[in-house]
Design a protein around this motif. Structure first.
Motif, PDB file in Angstrom:
ATOM      1  N   ALA A   1       0.831  -1.203   0.000  1.00  0.00           N
ATOM      2  CA  ALA A   1       0.000   0.000   0.000  1.00  0.00           C
ATOM      3  C   ALA A   1       0.866   1.254   0.000  1.00  0.00           C
ATOM      4  O   ALA A   1       0.502   2.278  -0.607  1.00  0.00           O
ATOM      5  CB  ALA A   1      -0.936  -0.007   1.207  1.00  0.00           C
ATOM      6  N   LEU A   2       2.032   1.183   0.662  1.00  0.00           N
ATOM      7  CA  LEU A   2       2.948   2.324   0.661  1.00  0.00           C
ATOM      8  C   LEU A   2       3.437   2.611  -0.755  1.00  0.00           C
ATOM      9  O   LEU A   2       3.440   3.765  -1.206  1.00  0.00           O
ATOM     10  CB  LEU A   2       4.140   2.036   1.578  1.00  0.00           C
ATOM     11  CG  LEU A   2       5.282   3.058   1.536  1.00  0.00           C
ATOM     12  CD1 LEU A   2       4.796   4.440   1.964  1.00  0.00           C
ATOM     13  CD2 LEU A   2       6.452   2.595   2.408  1.00  0.00           C
ATOM     14  N   LEU A   3       3.849   1.582  -1.472  1.00  0.00           N
ATOM     15  CA  LEU A   3       4.294   1.796  -2.849  1.00  0.00           C
ATOM     16  C   LEU A   3       3.169   2.374  -3.694  1.00  0.00           C
ATOM     17  O   LEU A   3       3.386   3.323  -4.466  1.00  0.00           O
ATOM     18  CB  LEU A   3       4.787   0.479  -3.457  1.00  0.00           C
ATOM     19  CG  LEU A   3       5.266   0.551  -4.913  1.00  0.00           C
ATOM     20  CD1 LEU A   3       6.422   1.534  -5.071  1.00  0.00           C
ATOM     21  CD2 LEU A   3       5.666  -0.838  -5.420  1.00  0.00           C
ATOM     22  N   ASP A   4       1.964   1.840  -3.546  1.00  0.00           N
ATOM     23  CA  ASP A   4       0.817   2.371  -4.289  1.00  0.00           C
ATOM     24  C   ASP A   4       0.623   3.859  -4.017  1.00  0.00           C
ATOM     25  O   ASP A   4       0.365   4.652  -4.930  1.00  0.00           O
ATOM     26  CB  ASP A   4      -0.462   1.617  -3.905  1.00  0.00           C
ATOM     27  CG  ASP A   4      -0.482   0.182  -4.399  1.00  0.00           C
ATOM     28  OD1 ASP A   4       0.259  -0.138  -5.330  1.00  0.00           O
ATOM     29  OD2 ASP A   4      -1.260  -0.619  -3.822  1.00  0.00           O
ATOM     30  N   ALA A   5       0.738   4.242  -2.738  1.00  0.00           N
ATOM     31  CA  ALA A   5       0.482   5.630  -2.349  1.00  0.00           C
ATOM     32  C   ALA A   5       1.547   6.569  -2.895  1.00  0.00           C
ATOM     33  O   ALA A   5       1.233   7.672  -3.362  1.00  0.00           O
ATOM     34  CB  ALA A   5       0.413   5.733  -0.824  1.00  0.00           C
ATOM     35  N   VAL A   6       2.810   6.152  -2.843  1.00  0.00           N
ATOM     36  CA  VAL A   6       3.880   7.001  -3.368  1.00  0.00           C
ATOM     37  C   VAL A   6       3.747   7.140  -4.879  1.00  0.00           C
ATOM     38  O   VAL A   6       3.934   8.228  -5.436  1.00  0.00           O
ATOM     39  CB  VAL A   6       5.262   6.443  -2.982  1.00  0.00           C
ATOM     40  CG1 VAL A   6       6.379   7.288  -3.606  1.00  0.00           C
ATOM     41  CG2 VAL A   6       5.418   6.412  -1.459  1.00  0.00           C
ATOM     42  N   ILE A   7       3.391   6.052  -5.556  1.00  0.00           N
ATOM     43  CA  ILE A   7       3.173   6.109  -7.006  1.00  0.00           C
ATOM     44  C   ILE A   7       2.072   7.109  -7.331  1.00  0.00           C
ATOM     45  O   ILE A   7       2.214   7.945  -8.244  1.00  0.00           O
ATOM     46  CB  ILE A   7       2.809   4.709  -7.547  1.00  0.00           C
ATOM     47  CG1 ILE A   7       4.041   3.801  -7.537  1.00  0.00           C
ATOM     48  CG2 ILE A   7       2.234   4.804  -8.961  1.00  0.00           C
ATOM     49  CD1 ILE A   7       3.733   2.343  -7.820  1.00  0.00           C
ATOM     50  N   ALA A   8       0.980   7.066  -6.591  1.00  0.00           N
ATOM     51  CA  ALA A   8      -0.143   7.970  -6.858  1.00  0.00           C
ATOM     52  C   ALA A   8       0.264   9.424  -6.659  1.00  0.00           C
ATOM     53  O   ALA A   8      -0.076  10.292  -7.476  1.00  0.00           O
ATOM     54  CB  ALA A   8      -1.319   7.613  -5.954  1.00  0.00           C
ATOM     55  N   ARG A   9       0.999   9.703  -5.593  1.00  0.00           N
ATOM     56  CA  ARG A   9       1.398  11.092  -5.337  1.00  0.00           C
ATOM     57  C   ARG A   9       2.382  11.595  -6.388  1.00  0.00           C
ATOM     58  O   ARG A   9       2.305  12.748  -6.821  1.00  0.00           O
ATOM     59  CB  ARG A   9       1.997  11.220  -3.938  1.00  0.00           C
ATOM     60  CG  ARG A   9       0.960  11.134  -2.825  1.00  0.00           C
ATOM     61  CD  ARG A   9       1.506  11.625  -1.510  1.00  0.00           C
ATOM     62  NE  ARG A   9       0.565  11.415  -0.417  1.00  0.00           N
ATOM     63  CZ  ARG A   9       0.788  11.751   0.852  1.00  0.00           C
ATOM     64  NH1 ARG A   9       1.941  12.323   1.185  1.00  0.00           N
ATOM     65  NH2 ARG A   9      -0.122  11.523   1.787  1.00  0.00           N
ATOM     66  N   GLN A  10       3.317  10.758  -6.786  1.00  0.00           N
ATOM     67  CA  GLN A  10       4.285  11.193  -7.790  1.00  0.00           C
ATOM     68  C   GLN A  10       3.624  11.389  -9.150  1.00  0.00           C
ATOM     69  O   GLN A  10       3.960  12.319  -9.882  1.00  0.00           O
ATOM     70  CB  GLN A  10       5.431  10.183  -7.894  1.00  0.00           C
ATOM     71  CG  GLN A  10       6.428  10.274  -6.752  1.00  0.00           C
ATOM     72  CD  GLN A  10       7.234  11.557  -6.772  1.00  0.00           C
ATOM     73  OE1 GLN A  10       7.582  12.072  -7.828  1.00  0.00           O
ATOM     74  NE2 GLN A  10       7.536  12.086  -5.596  1.00  0.00           N
ATOM     75  N   ALA A  11       2.687  10.525  -9.495  1.00  0.00           N
ATOM     76  CA  ALA A  11       1.978  10.684 -10.769  1.00  0.00           C
ATOM     77  C   ALA A  11       1.236  12.014 -10.803  1.00  0.00           C
ATOM     78  O   ALA A  11       1.267  12.742 -11.805  1.00  0.00           O
ATOM     79  CB  ALA A  11       1.000   9.528 -10.974  1.00  0.00           C
ATOM     80  N   ASN A  12       0.576  12.343  -9.710  1.00  0.00           N
ATOM     81  CA  ASN A  12      -0.158  13.599  -9.635  1.00  0.00           C
ATOM     82  C   ASN A  12       0.784  14.797  -9.628  1.00  0.00           C
ATOM     83  O   ASN A  12       0.517  15.819 -10.281  1.00  0.00           O
ATOM     84  CB  ASN A  12      -1.036  13.608  -8.392  1.00  0.00           C
ATOM     85  CG  ASN A  12      -1.959  14.806  -8.345  1.00  0.00           C
ATOM     86  OD1 ASN A  12      -2.833  14.975  -9.190  1.00  0.00           O
ATOM     87  ND2 ASN A  12      -1.774  15.652  -7.354  1.00  0.00           N
TER      88      ASN A  12
END
Length: 492
Positions: free
Chosen positions: A221-232
């Motif tokens: 879930a941490l990787l998912d969250a960092v990916i989402a923030r960086q994409a945005n």
């Protein structure tokens, strides 16, 4: 009264191999250039006390405030694709953390405060020019609504630093949600220190993503969250024409903030191949490459987390690849939604993406200014007779006309009034960005003449980027040929 920082130290409470304890190196004669009073108040600090000689000494590193526990953080990183197993804070020292008025934990760090064990023969100092650049651009990004580290203060050190020439020295006080980077994870992963990776991941979850602690698979879930923030985040960069310049893994923040404003720049004419950084000789970090590089950096993070995913390496890789596969969709969704807003399209319809891309292609071919084209497009939305200020931005003004006709037909399909559309477009299309030639003028005035009036005026303009500000209309204009800045430089 004495300047008081209500410091806490959750990062300094981690094991000793996460950092080096080191005090700032005192400077000769600190002089406060600029204090960000609203930010000081947000942090629960007293701006009047910070403006005193004692405050200037603290902000320059000459005096360590009571309750501080100064550390230089350890990290590694891929620099232009090449891995360096130990980098770390070579000219920055974290004094501690404070809880701001919104309950958010924030790092307070001195940048340019002297050598540390990670300095690699560097002097640990900062020149005045890069300090002013980071202050201006980071605060401009904040006002543009883009996640960013911020600048609390800029202080002259009273000493000189040697770069290509002798330059006045300065110290920046930087505020961040944290200074944890992809490279921080790489530091431990490169040493095979899985316990270190796990401790860091647990710290990041507790600090930045506390809801994930209860997830079935918190590290996934941490990787998912960092990916989402960086994409945005990268989508937001592209929507204002921002080029980071050094998207190394050690400059990629786990919190999702823009960090490390070195040779950063904003585009004038739209061109995806635009590069300003003097050290980016191959265009690795060109404007249009930034989404691809963000994914590359996130892949390096995923590699670090593999041991936390599964003891079965193949299974862990498969899970990481699945998570990384979401980046493209998340970025595209954020970017395309932003482009629709910039073009005044309230709903998503087939053909919108191609419509806006055709405008961008025409802008590239005709060297049209990115910021002004979209800003003035809002004025056409209010009154079709306002087309000429956009047309004149194109080398061939007639290149805009067929696109404009298609666009008028498209916006006519929506129910919003012309004034509603103009207002909405002006809310997302800034009139003012920190244009490179303006920043260079600020730096030259300060370095050559000790004149900070241009710096103050530019900050005033950039504090309201979405307002027209007729008194400062010249700041919206692109550079004349003789004012063009072709390269920007790191401060190290």
């Amino acid at each position: 009264m004495t300047v008081h920082f209500p410091f806490e130290h959750t990062y300094a409470a981690l094991p000793a191999n996460f950092f080096a304890r080191v005090a700032p190196t005192p400077v000769a004669a600190p002089r406060l250039i600029k204090l960000n009073r609203p930010l000081a108040e947000q942090l629960g600090l007293d701006p009047d006390l910070l403006s005193t000689p004692e405050g200037a000494e603290i902000l320059a590193g000459k005096r360590v405030p009571e309750g501080a526990d100064p550390i230089a953080m350890a990290y590694a990183g891929h620099q232009f694709g090449h891995f360096v197993p130990q980098l770390g804070d070579g000219r920055a020292i974290l004094l501690g953390e404070v809880i701001d008025r919104d309950g958010v934990r924030r790092d307070i760090q001195l940048k340019g405060s002297g050598p540390t064990p990670f300095s690699r023969r560097g002097d640990g100092r900062a020149a005045l020019g890069p300090v002013l650049r980071e202050y201006v651009v980071s605060e401009a990004m904040f006002k543009l609504g883009i996640p960013t580290t911020r600048s609390l203060a800029a202080v002259m050190s009273g000493e000189s630093v040697m770069r290509e020439t002798v330059l006045p020295g300065a110290v920046l006080t930087r505020v961040a949600a944290s200074h944890i980077r992809v490279g921080t994870f790489q530091f431990f992963a490169a040493r095979g220190d899985t316990d270190g990776v796990r401790q860091l991941a647990d710290h990041v979850i507790a600090r930045h993503y506390p809801d994930l602690a209860q997830a079935d698979r918190p590290y996934h879930a941490l990787l998912d969250a960092v990916i989402a923030r960086q994409a945005n985040l990268v989508a937001q960069w592209l929507l204002v024409g921002f080029i980071h310049g050094v998207m190394n893994t050690d400059n990629t923040s786990i919190s999702g903030e823009t960090i490390d404003y070195g040779p950063c720049a904003f585009m004038d004419e739209y061109n995806p191949a635009t590069v300003f950084s003097s050290i980016d000789e191959m265009g690795r970090y060109a404007y249009g490459n930034q989404p691809r590089i963000a994914l590359w950096n996130l892949t390096r993070l995923a590699e670090c987390l593999l041991p936390l995913f599964s003891d079965d390496k193949d299974k862990a890789i498969e899970q990481a690849q699945f998570a990384l596969g979401a980046f493209a969709e998340k970025f595209t969704e954020a970017y395309q939604a932003g482009l629709r807003r910039k073009a005044g399209l309230f709903t998503a319809r087939d053909g919108d993406e191609a419509l806006v891309q055709d405008l961008l292609d025409a802008m590239t071919k005709n060297q049209a200014d990115f910021t002004l084209t979209f800003r003035r497009l809002g004025d056409i939305a209010a009154d079709p007779a306002n087309s000429e200020p956009v047309r004149e931005l194109f080398v061939d003004p007639t290149a805009f006309d067929p696109w404009a006709e298609r666009w008028r037909q498209r916006i006519a399909e929506e129910p919003q009034s012309a004034s509603e559309r103009q207002l909405a477009m002006h809310r997302v299309n800034p009139a003012f960005i920190p244009r490179n030639h303006r920043i260079e003028a600020v730096i030259q005035a300060a370095v050559s003449n000790d004149d900070f009036a241009p710096f103050e005026e530019l900050l005033t303009v950039l504090s309201n980027p979405y307002e027209d500000q007729p008194a400062f209309a010249a700041y919206a204009e692109p550079p004349e040929p003789h004012q063009r800045v072709h390269q920007t430089f790191c401060g190290t």
